[in-house]
Write an enzyme that holds these catalytic residues in place. Structure first.
Site, PDB file in Angstrom:
ATOM      1  N   GLY A  49       1.405  -2.844  -6.215  1.00 52.17           N
ATOM      2  CA  GLY A  49       1.303  -1.517  -5.617  1.00 52.17           C
ATOM      3  C   GLY A  49      -0.060  -0.905  -5.913  1.00 52.17           C
ATOM      4  N   GLY A  50      -0.110  -0.051  -6.920  1.00 50.04           N
ATOM      5  CA  GLY A  50      -1.308   0.732  -7.215  1.00 50.04           C
ATOM      6  C   GLY A  50      -2.602  -0.074  -7.260  1.00 50.04           C
TER       7      GLY A  50
ATOM      8  CD1 TRP B  42      -2.413  -1.722   0.027  1.00 52.49           C
ATOM      9  CD2 TRP B  42      -3.059  -1.242   2.123  1.00 52.49           C
ATOM     10  NE1 TRP B  42      -3.523  -2.470   0.299  1.00 52.49           N
ATOM     11  CE2 TRP B  42      -3.945  -2.197   1.589  1.00 52.49           C
ATOM     12  CE3 TRP B  42      -3.262  -0.804   3.432  1.00 52.49           C
ATOM     13  CZ2 TRP B  42      -5.030  -2.712   2.305  1.00 52.49           C
ATOM     14  CZ3 TRP B  42      -4.333  -1.312   4.143  1.00 52.49           C
ATOM     15  CH2 TRP B  42      -5.207  -2.253   3.588  1.00 52.49           C
ATOM     16  CE  LYS B  43       4.459   1.133  -4.340  1.00 53.30           C
ATOM     17  NZ  LYS B  43       4.990   1.546  -5.629  1.00 53.30           N
TER      18      LYS B  43
ATOM     19  CD  GLU C 156       8.396  -4.473  -6.501  1.00 47.27           C
ATOM     20  OE1 GLU C 156       7.192  -4.757  -6.543  1.00 47.27           O
ATOM     21  OE2 GLU C 156       8.840  -3.481  -5.882  1.00 47.27           O
TER      22      GLU C 156
ATOM     23  N   GLY D  56       4.758   1.531 -11.068  1.00 42.50           N
ATOM     24  CA  GLY D  56       3.879   2.693 -11.122  1.00 42.50           C
ATOM     25  C   GLY D  56       3.831   3.376 -12.479  1.00 42.50           C
TER      26      GLY D  56
ATOM     27  CB  SER E  18       2.675  -1.924 -14.143  1.00 40.79           C
ATOM     28  OG  SER E  18       3.227  -0.631 -13.938  1.00 40.79           O
TER      29      SER E  18
ATOM     30  CG  HIS F 284       9.677  -0.820  -2.613  1.00 43.42           C
ATOM     31  ND1 HIS F 284       9.731   0.328  -3.367  1.00 43.42           N
ATOM     32  CD2 HIS F 284       8.683  -1.572  -3.142  1.00 43.42           C
ATOM     33  CE1 HIS F 284       8.804   0.268  -4.307  1.00 43.42           C
ATOM     34  NE2 HIS F 284       8.151  -0.882  -4.194  1.00 43.42           N
TER      35      HIS F 284
HETATM   36  P1  PGA Z   1       2.987  -0.869  -8.866  1.00 46.02           P
HETATM   37  O1  PGA Z   1       4.032  -0.955  -7.656  1.00 46.02           O
HETATM   38  O2  PGA Z   1       2.187  -2.144  -8.855  1.00 46.02           O
HETATM   39  O3  PGA Z   1       2.150   0.353  -8.570  1.00 46.02           O
HETATM   40  O4  PGA Z   1       3.785  -0.734 -10.132  1.00 46.02           O
HETATM   41  C1  PGA Z   1       4.680  -2.149  -7.334  1.00 46.02           C
HETATM   42  C2  PGA Z   1       5.601  -1.949  -6.160  1.00 46.02           C
HETATM   43  O5  PGA Z   1       6.232  -0.869  -6.052  1.00 46.02           O
HETATM   44  O6  PGA Z   1       5.741  -2.835  -5.297  1.00 46.02           O
END
Ligand code: PGA
Length: 259
Positions: free
Chosen positions: A242-243, A17-18, A176, A182, A221, A104
């Site tokens: 993430g998103g 979730w950052k 990653e 993102g 992504s 990360h």
């Molecule tokens: P994202 O992020 O799915 O928004 O690209 C992945 C992450 O940073 O773990």
């Protein structure tokens, strides 16, 4: 490799979730997500939510009694001390964490996280009984320069230097590529399989059984539309999202696609 690669690795899908969601927003997510998991199941995938520190114990309480686990997004290697703004493994365990995301690329690029610090954090997490989810990956310039494998070798050699070979299988690694985080630009299946297969080989060089057992995720992504294809690749054991993990229905769809 022993047993001809017969180890079955349970898929793992993690929601990073950052810096998103207050406690009440996390609660609203859990209302929808946990009832969806209850009704539809997780298709055998292990599911991990990684909220910000402030919502960690709240989310852990909500997930108690379900199969959904909770992980933090960072940790200090020391047990306690004069480290303003930092959080220890014992504090994370006390808040109900099962694991912790370490290294990360946002922490490496924006907050100066170094391989030297990670070489302390990864064994400290393991020793405390937390599962480290260690992130590695190259920038676009490094990929264009043909340095992808070199970058991963350098990061993994340094970050895992103080972990015994026989324990490497307890870790989760997330590949990653920074250019895919993102950006909406996902690695192709070929790129993801190649990089993750290489990571598995690197770990198998240290300990063959660990190389076979370690779970390696793809991140960058991931969304409902591409999760099934990416997680079906032979060496890819799940996803760090993430998103698309901020929306409970989207994350549920990813869990179902990947299970
Ligand atoms: P994202 O992020 O799915 O928004 O690209 C992945 C992450 O940073 O773990």
């Amino acid at each position: 490799m022993p047993d001809g690669g017969s180890t079955r690795r349970r898929p793992l899908i993690a929601a990073n979730w950052k810096m998103h969601k207050t406690r009440s927003q996390a609660d609203a997510f859990c209302d929808v997500f946990l009832s969806g998991v209850g009704e539809r199941g997780t298709a055998d995938a292990e599911v991990v939510l990684c909220p910000p520190f402030t919502a960690l114990s709240q989310v852990a309480l909500r997930c108690a009694g379900t199969d959904v686990r909770v992980a933090a997004q960072n940790m200090h290697a020391e047990g306690e001390g004069a480290f303003t703004g930092e959080v220890s493994a014992a504090m994370l365990l006390d808040a109900g964490a099962w694991g912790v995301v370490l290294g990360h690329s946002e922490r490496r690029q924006l907050f100066g996280e170094t391989d030297a610090a990670l070489a302390e954090k990864v064994p400290a997490a393991l020793a405390a009984g937390l599962v480290p989810i260690l992130c590695v990956g190259e920038t676009e310039a490094e990929r264009d320069g043909g340095e992808t494998e070199g970058v991963m070798r350098r990061q993994l050699d340094a970050d895992l230097e103080r972990v015994e070979g026989g324990r490497l299988g307890e870790l989760v690694i997330a590949y990653e590529p920074i250019w895919a985080i993102g950006t909406g630009r996902t690695a192709t299946s070929e790129q993801a399989q190649e990089a993750i297969g290489f990571i598995r080989l690197l770990l198998a060089e240290r300990d063959a059984r660990s190389g076979e057992a370690v779970r390696i995720l793809y991140g960058g992504s991931v969304k409902p539309a591409n999760a099934a294809e990416l997680t079906a690749l032979p060496d890819v054991d799940g996803a760090l999202v993430g998103g698309a993990s901020l929306d409970p229905d989207d994350f549920l769809a990813i869990v179902e696609a990947a299970g």
